[in-house]
Design a protein around this motif. Structure first.
Motif, PDB file in Angstrom:
ATOM      1  N   LYS A  48      31.782  42.385  17.997  1.00 28.05           N
ATOM      2  CA  LYS A  48      31.211  43.683  18.336  1.00 28.05           C
ATOM      3  C   LYS A  48      30.498  44.233  17.100  1.00 28.05           C
ATOM      4  CE  LYS A  48      34.830  44.821  21.678  1.00 28.05           C
ATOM      5  NZ  LYS A  48      35.939  45.768  22.020  1.00 28.05           N
ATOM      6  N   PRO A  49      29.538  45.146  17.322  1.00 30.72           N
ATOM      7  CA  PRO A  49      28.851  45.744  16.158  1.00 30.72           C
ATOM      8  C   PRO A  49      29.833  46.406  15.214  1.00 30.72           C
ATOM      9  CG  PRO A  49      27.695  46.252  18.204  1.00 30.72           C
ATOM     10  CD  PRO A  49      28.990  45.614  18.594  1.00 30.72           C
ATOM     11  N   HIS A  50      29.618  46.241  13.928  1.00 34.87           N
ATOM     12  CA  HIS A  50      30.468  46.875  12.923  1.00 34.87           C
ATOM     13  C   HIS A  50      29.578  47.368  11.775  1.00 34.87           C
ATOM     14  CE1 HIS A  50      34.326  47.640  10.853  1.00 34.87           C
ATOM     15  NE2 HIS A  50      33.588  47.478   9.784  1.00 34.87           N
ATOM     16  N   VAL A  51      29.396  48.675  11.710  1.00 34.83           N
ATOM     17  CA  VAL A  51      28.592  49.287  10.659  1.00 34.83           C
ATOM     18  C   VAL A  51      29.518  49.687   9.525  1.00 34.83           C
ATOM     19  CG1 VAL A  51      27.048  51.187  10.065  1.00 34.83           C
ATOM     20  CG2 VAL A  51      26.885  50.116  12.306  1.00 34.83           C
ATOM     21  N   ILE A  52      29.176  49.327   8.303  1.00 36.85           N
ATOM     22  CA  ILE A  52      30.005  49.652   7.142  1.00 36.85           C
ATOM     23  C   ILE A  52      29.841  51.131   6.808  1.00 36.85           C
ATOM     24  CG2 ILE A  52      30.465  49.137   4.720  1.00 36.85           C
ATOM     25  CD1 ILE A  52      29.195  46.370   5.248  1.00 36.85           C
ATOM     26  N   ASP A  77      24.798  45.830  11.177  1.00 39.44           N
ATOM     27  CA  ASP A  77      25.882  45.960  12.158  1.00 39.44           C
ATOM     28  C   ASP A  77      26.455  44.640  12.655  1.00 39.44           C
ATOM     29  OD1 ASP A  77      23.809  45.004  13.686  1.00 39.44           O
ATOM     30  OD2 ASP A  77      23.716  46.720  15.050  1.00 39.44           O
ATOM     31  N   LEU A  78      26.063  43.528  12.062  1.00 36.83           N
ATOM     32  CA  LEU A  78      26.531  42.186  12.435  1.00 36.83           C
ATOM     33  C   LEU A  78      25.937  41.662  13.744  1.00 36.83           C
ATOM     34  CD1 LEU A  78      30.368  41.944  11.565  1.00 36.83           C
ATOM     35  CD2 LEU A  78      28.452  40.804  10.428  1.00 36.83           C
ATOM     36  N   THR A  79      25.092  42.436  14.394  1.00 38.84           N
ATOM     37  CA  THR A  79      24.533  41.978  15.673  1.00 38.84           C
ATOM     38  C   THR A  79      23.007  41.967  15.711  1.00 38.84           C
ATOM     39  OG1 THR A  79      24.762  44.204  16.588  1.00 38.84           O
ATOM     40  CG2 THR A  79      26.556  42.671  17.013  1.00 38.84           C
ATOM     41  N   HIS A  80      22.369  42.817  14.932  1.00 39.63           N
ATOM     42  CA  HIS A  80      20.906  42.841  14.869  1.00 39.63           C
ATOM     43  C   HIS A  80      20.482  42.348  13.483  1.00 39.63           C
ATOM     44  CE1 HIS A  80      22.011  45.819  17.959  1.00 39.63           C
ATOM     45  NE2 HIS A  80      20.924  45.384  18.576  1.00 39.63           N
ATOM     46  N   TRP A  81      19.716  41.262  13.458  1.00 35.85           N
ATOM     47  CA  TRP A  81      19.427  40.576  12.199  1.00 35.85           C
ATOM     48  C   TRP A  81      17.941  40.554  11.879  1.00 35.85           C
ATOM     49  CZ3 TRP A  81      23.344  38.971   9.037  1.00 35.85           C
ATOM     50  CH2 TRP A  81      24.632  39.004   9.586  1.00 35.85           C
ATOM     51  N   THR A  82      17.634  40.726  10.603  1.00 36.35           N
ATOM     52  CA  THR A  82      16.258  40.640  10.108  1.00 36.35           C
ATOM     53  C   THR A  82      16.105  39.351   9.301  1.00 36.35           C
ATOM     54  OG1 THR A  82      16.041  43.045   9.977  1.00 36.35           O
ATOM     55  CG2 THR A  82      14.508  41.726   8.652  1.00 36.35           C
ATOM     56  N   VAL A  98      20.758  45.024  28.019  1.00 38.50           N
ATOM     57  CA  VAL A  98      21.506  45.517  26.866  1.00 38.50           C
ATOM     58  C   VAL A  98      22.945  45.026  26.936  1.00 38.50           C
ATOM     59  CG1 VAL A  98      22.433  47.586  25.770  1.00 38.50           C
ATOM     60  CG2 VAL A  98      20.049  47.525  26.501  1.00 38.50           C
ATOM     61  N   SER A  99      23.517  45.099  28.153  1.00 43.26           N
ATOM     62  CA  SER A  99      24.893  44.664  28.338  1.00 43.26           C
ATOM     63  C   SER A  99      25.043  43.179  28.028  1.00 43.26           C
ATOM     64  CB  SER A  99      25.332  44.947  29.781  1.00 43.26           C
ATOM     65  OG  SER A  99      26.631  44.467  30.013  1.00 43.26           O
ATOM     66  N   ASP A 100      24.080  42.370  28.527  1.00 45.48           N
ATOM     67  CA  ASP A 100      24.121  40.935  28.261  1.00 45.48           C
ATOM     68  C   ASP A 100      24.028  40.654  26.779  1.00 45.48           C
ATOM     69  OD1 ASP A 100      24.390  40.387  30.899  1.00 45.48           O
ATOM     70  OD2 ASP A 100      22.287  39.851  31.252  1.00 45.48           O
ATOM     71  N   LYS A 101      23.177  41.431  26.086  1.00 45.71           N
ATOM     72  CA  LYS A 101      23.046  41.254  24.638  1.00 45.71           C
ATOM     73  C   LYS A 101      24.360  41.595  23.954  1.00 45.71           C
ATOM     74  CE  LYS A 101      21.526  40.937  20.439  1.00 45.71           C
ATOM     75  NZ  LYS A 101      21.471  39.618  19.795  1.00 45.71           N
ATOM     76  N   ALA A 102      25.002  42.652  24.428  1.00 46.89           N
ATOM     77  CA  ALA A 102      26.265  43.062  23.826  1.00 46.89           C
ATOM     78  C   ALA A 102      27.349  42.018  24.067  1.00 46.89           C
ATOM     79  CB  ALA A 102      26.687  44.411  24.391  1.00 46.89           C
ATOM     80  N   LYS A 103      27.253  41.311  25.201  1.00 44.54           N
ATOM     81  CA  LYS A 103      28.268  40.322  25.546  1.00 44.54           C
ATOM     82  C   LYS A 103      28.033  38.984  24.847  1.00 44.54           C
ATOM     83  CE  LYS A 103      29.324  42.147  30.158  1.00 44.54           C
ATOM     84  NZ  LYS A 103      29.216  41.892  31.622  1.00 44.54           N
ATOM     85  N   ASN A 104      26.797  38.697  24.505  1.00 46.79           N
ATOM     86  CA  ASN A 104      26.471  37.386  23.956  1.00 46.79           C
ATOM     87  C   ASN A 104      25.737  37.517  22.625  1.00 46.79           C
ATOM     88  OD1 ASN A 104      27.273  35.386  26.196  1.00 46.79           O
ATOM     89  ND2 ASN A 104      26.085  36.922  27.295  1.00 46.79           N
ATOM     90  N   ASN A 105      26.514  37.557  21.560  1.00 44.96           N
ATOM     91  CA  ASN A 105      25.928  37.675  20.223  1.00 44.96           C
ATOM     92  C   ASN A 105      25.954  36.365  19.446  1.00 44.96           C
ATOM     93  OD1 ASN A 105      25.118  40.417  20.161  1.00 44.96           O
ATOM     94  ND2 ASN A 105      27.259  41.029  20.040  1.00 44.96           N
TER      95      ASN A 105
END
Length: 327
Positions: A322-326, A72-77, A22-29
């Protein structure tokens, strides 16, 4: 007892591995999603981020467009094949550089097709429309919106810009020339300017392709790509003016490659978070391991301004944003 201790150790180890992942995912988007994608246009529809990129492949295989959405700018469909040449009979190859706008409760997707090299070929800039951002999109006009060279500009790399008064413009152009035209309210053509011309050239110094425009503090920021898209000199530069018509005097580069991270950084768009003063630049770049010009991937960085409103040079990263939810 040994079995219980072993199980506890195994659980702790598994949690550590999971947290590391999870940490690696958060660090490398960056890149933000898998696959070869270029020329990304980022936009927000109904508190959802969307990216509409070119499917980066040889022109003959570049006959469809995918889209991607995120909260959230980090998880994409991924939304596959929102448009392909079966829905646009005059487009045979090289559908690319999409630009989209919501207008009168419909979504209009502008695209370039066929990579025409002269006025004697069929192709240029087209429009497809849909009732949802993910499509499916269908040809809106049954023909190109722009199919000729005006002011020396190849009809490619289209961007739809909506001004403060609601007027929409088409800004476009390759071959080192950039035009602007005033779109009709129904997007079926153009409204001539007062001097009866349909397209005005607004080409700044060093312009090559990939125009983009946004407004900040009542100033018009005009951005574009310079250099060759397969080379190390590919980059993004900008100018500022008081009107979408310019004049646009080049200020300088704000996005370019980093030999330690990636090459060929360019052809971008900008997203402003509506609930803050955060700006994000969406662009493509080429991994250091790749030599094929079409091996491009989509990335995002935060973009900052100084106290005078000038754009600070963007640092390209593997971490991304970083994740950003509107809200």
């Amino acid at each position: 007892m040994k079995q219980i201790l072993f199980c506890l150790l195994l659980i702790c180890y598994s949690k550590t591995i999971a947290q590391t992942l999870v940490s690696d995912k958060a660090k490398n988007n960056n890149p933000v999603f898998k696959g070869w994608y270029a020329d990304p246009e980022g936009i927000i529809f109904d508190k959802t981020y969307w990216i509409y990129p070119t499917f980066s492949a040889p022109y003959e295989k570049q006959f469809f467009l995918d889209a991607f959405s995120s909260k959230d700018l980090t998880h994409w469909t991924k939304h596959s094949r929102i448009l392909d040449t079966s829905a646009v009979k005059w487009a045979k190859k090289a559908i690319w550089a999409p630009s989209i706008i919501k207008h009168k409760n419909k979504y209009f997707l502008f695209f370039g097709a066929n990579d025409i090299q002269s006025d004697n070929e069929i192709g240029g800039i087209g429009i497809a429309a849909a009732s949802k951002p993910e499509g499916p999109y269908k040809d809106y006009l049954g023909k190109p919106l722009v199919d000729k060279f005006y002011n020396g500009a190849q009809p490619i790399d289209q961007f739809v810009f909506k001004d403060k008064d609601g007027q929409c413009y088409l800004i476009y152009g390759g071959w080192r020339h950039c035009n602007i035209g005033k779109l009709k309210a129904d997007f079926t053509g153009f409204v001539p300017f007062e001097d009866k011309t349909v397209f005005k050239e607004i080409t700044p110094e060093n312009y090559v392709e990939g125009p983009f425009m946004f407004i900040r503090n009542n100033k018009y920021y005009f951005m574009w790509s310079e250099g060759g898209w397969t080379g190390p000199d590919y980059c993004v530069a900008y100018a500022i003016a008081d009107s979408p018509m310019g004049p646009f005097k080049r200020i300088g580069k704000i996005l370019e490659q980093d030999p330690k991270i990636a090459t060929g950084a360019g052809h971008h768009s900008v997203i402003k978070a509506p609930d803050s003063d955060k700006y994000f630049i969406v662009y493509h770049r080429r991994p250091l391991t790749e030599t094929d010009g079409n091996s491009r991937e989509t990335c995002i960085e935060e973009m900052h301004f100084d106290e005078n409103g000038f754009i600070k040079p963007v640092v390209i990263t593997n971490e991304g944003v970083k994740p950003h939810v509107i809200k």
